[in-house]
Design an enzyme around this catalytic site. Structure first.
Site, PDB file in Angstrom:
ATOM      1  N   SER A  13      45.687  36.424  37.286  1.00  0.00           N
ATOM      2  CA  SER A  13      45.574  36.379  35.784  1.00  0.00           C
ATOM      3  C   SER A  13      44.729  35.251  35.315  1.00  0.00           C
ATOM      4  CB  SER A  13      47.087  36.731  35.387  1.00  0.00           C
ATOM      5  OG  SER A  13      47.651  35.712  35.845  1.00  0.00           O
ATOM      6  N   CYS A  14      44.712  34.182  36.210  1.00  0.00           N
ATOM      7  CA  CYS A  14      44.164  33.015  35.931  1.00  0.00           C
ATOM      8  C   CYS A  14      42.700  33.203  35.479  1.00  0.00           C
ATOM      9  CB  CYS A  14      44.097  31.812  37.015  1.00  0.00           C
ATOM     10  SG  CYS A  14      45.659  31.291  37.442  1.00  0.00           S
TER      11      CYS A  14
END
Lengths: 192, 204
Positions: free
Chosen positions: A61-62
């Site tokens: 999700s980074c």
């Protein structure tokens, strides 16, 4: 809003990599290397001179944000974990948030000699790892990439290419000499 | 959870205790589901800070199967079960009553089956937590991801960061038939549950 630290620049001649200083511990991050490329850890950013390459391993999700000036051959890569500095609880490490990390890194790039009007950006990552989550607050990947784009716009940095979203993690290799990003996703390799 | 060492020890003991109780309940429920004995034991338990989470594991490039559930109730949190791909398939073989096939790839059916296993483990664990804290929490419908461990761990790390700063990592051992495999349960309490846990165990 964010403490900008020009003195955060430390040039390590041996490694030829300028390491970003973490605001929290006043400690220089020790870069580690994969095949000669410096790894940008979660919540960090690194700035380099060409022909150095930078890697973000396993972006889930980074979001990985590359900003570079090809004319002066200076570039940097951010591995941002959360979208907004203002919404974050931890105020000690501004390089963790997409918006503040972009501002910090742009300052550092300019400090190193990059020309701000010539800066360009590319972003990759921001996947939604768990597909069941429908609420937007939990879709951190989506918010990360949205805030990154918004901040780039505010900073007047054109976004040349992006590979965001989806459900699969990515590993990205940023080449500072031509501004390209090689993306490994789900066993496939692509380039933006 | 930045308390004194002694207090920390007590909190760890308490969390280990919760983990053990949760594991026992999960064993029973899973064994009933597959009509075979599945033992789940807690082999290690530690508290890990947000940023360390993606780096706290040595084999972060490995592809793993993870089931994530949100704890919903008076207090919130997240809970995640992480197992290797091989072990996930071995476990789903049991649930689906399939013979082990070396060439089998993790598919939709497996995803559903592992969600159920995750659901059972998470519910059992949350139940154990609820009993100690008197905060009732229910697990949300589960979500599953098959990806690099490093990429998967960023999700709870980001969640933890938004609302709390530490998560409980419970290394669990699954014994089923002749197989033994290790997996992880991650419990990410929100600030409120964290304070309640510290209060309960810190003053015992």
């Amino acid at each position: 809003m964010i403490e900008r630290r020009a003195e955060g620049l430390v040039t390590d001649e041996d490694k030829r990599v300028t390491l970003a200083r973490r605001v929290d511990e006043d400690q220089v991050c020790q870069a580690h290397y994969v095949d000669g490329d410096a790894v940008v850890g979660v919540g960090e950013y690194h700035v380099v001179h060409a022909p150095e390459k930078l890697v973000c391993l396993g972006l889930g999700s980074c979001v990985g944000i590359a900003i570079f000036d090809l004319s002066t051959q200076i570039g940097g890569l951010i591995h941002a974990m959360l979208p907004k500095y203002e919404e974050g609880r931890d105020k000690t490490n501004a390089s963790k948030y997409a918006d503040s990390a972009i501002m910090l890194m742009v300052d550092e790039l300019v400090e190193m000699g990059a020309r701000k009007p010539l800066l360009k950006a590319k972003i990759a990552g921001g996947a939604q790892m768990f597909s069941f989550i429908s609420s937007d607050t939990l879709n951190i990947g989506l918010r990360n990439s949205a805030v990154a784009k918004e901040t780039l716009k505010k900073e007047n940095i054109p976004l040349l290419a992006e590979d965001v979203g989806g459900t699969k993690g990515r590993t990205i290799f940023f080449n500072s000499s031509d501004g390209s990003i090689r993306i490994q996703k789900n066993g496939e390799v692509s380039q933006i | 959870m930045t308390e004194s060492r002694e207090q920390n020890e007590m909190i760890m003991d308490g969390l280990r205790e919760i983990g053990t109780i949760g594991a026992a309940h999960a064993s029973t429920a899973l064994s009933e589901l597959v009509h075979k004995d599945i033992m789940i034991e807690v082999s290690d338990c530690f508290v890990c800070s947000t940023q360390e989470l993606p780096t706290a594991f040595s084999t972060t490039e490995e592809t793993v199967v993870a089931v994530f559930l949100e704890a919903i109730g008076k207090s919130r949190g997240g809970i995640m079960l992480v197992v290797s791909q091989k072990m996930a398939i071995e476990l789903t073989d049991l649930v689906l009553g399939r013979e082990y096939d070396e060439n089998h790839c993790f598919d939709e059916m497996d995803a559903d089956a592992i969600c159920e296993i995750g659901n059972i483990c998470a519910s059992a664990y949350l139940n154990a937590v609820s009993r100690f804290t008197n905060i009732t929490m229910m697990p949300s419908p589960p979500g599953v991801a098959v990806d690099m461990l490093r990429a998967i761990l960023q999700f709870p790390a980001a969640l933890v960061e938004a609302d709390s700063d530490s998560s409980v990592v419970i290394k669990t051992m699954f014994k089923y038939g002749k197989n033994v495999g290790f997996g992880f349960m991650l419990y990410i309490p929100d600030r409120e549950s964290q304070l309640v846990l510290i209060e309960k165990f810190g003053s015992m």
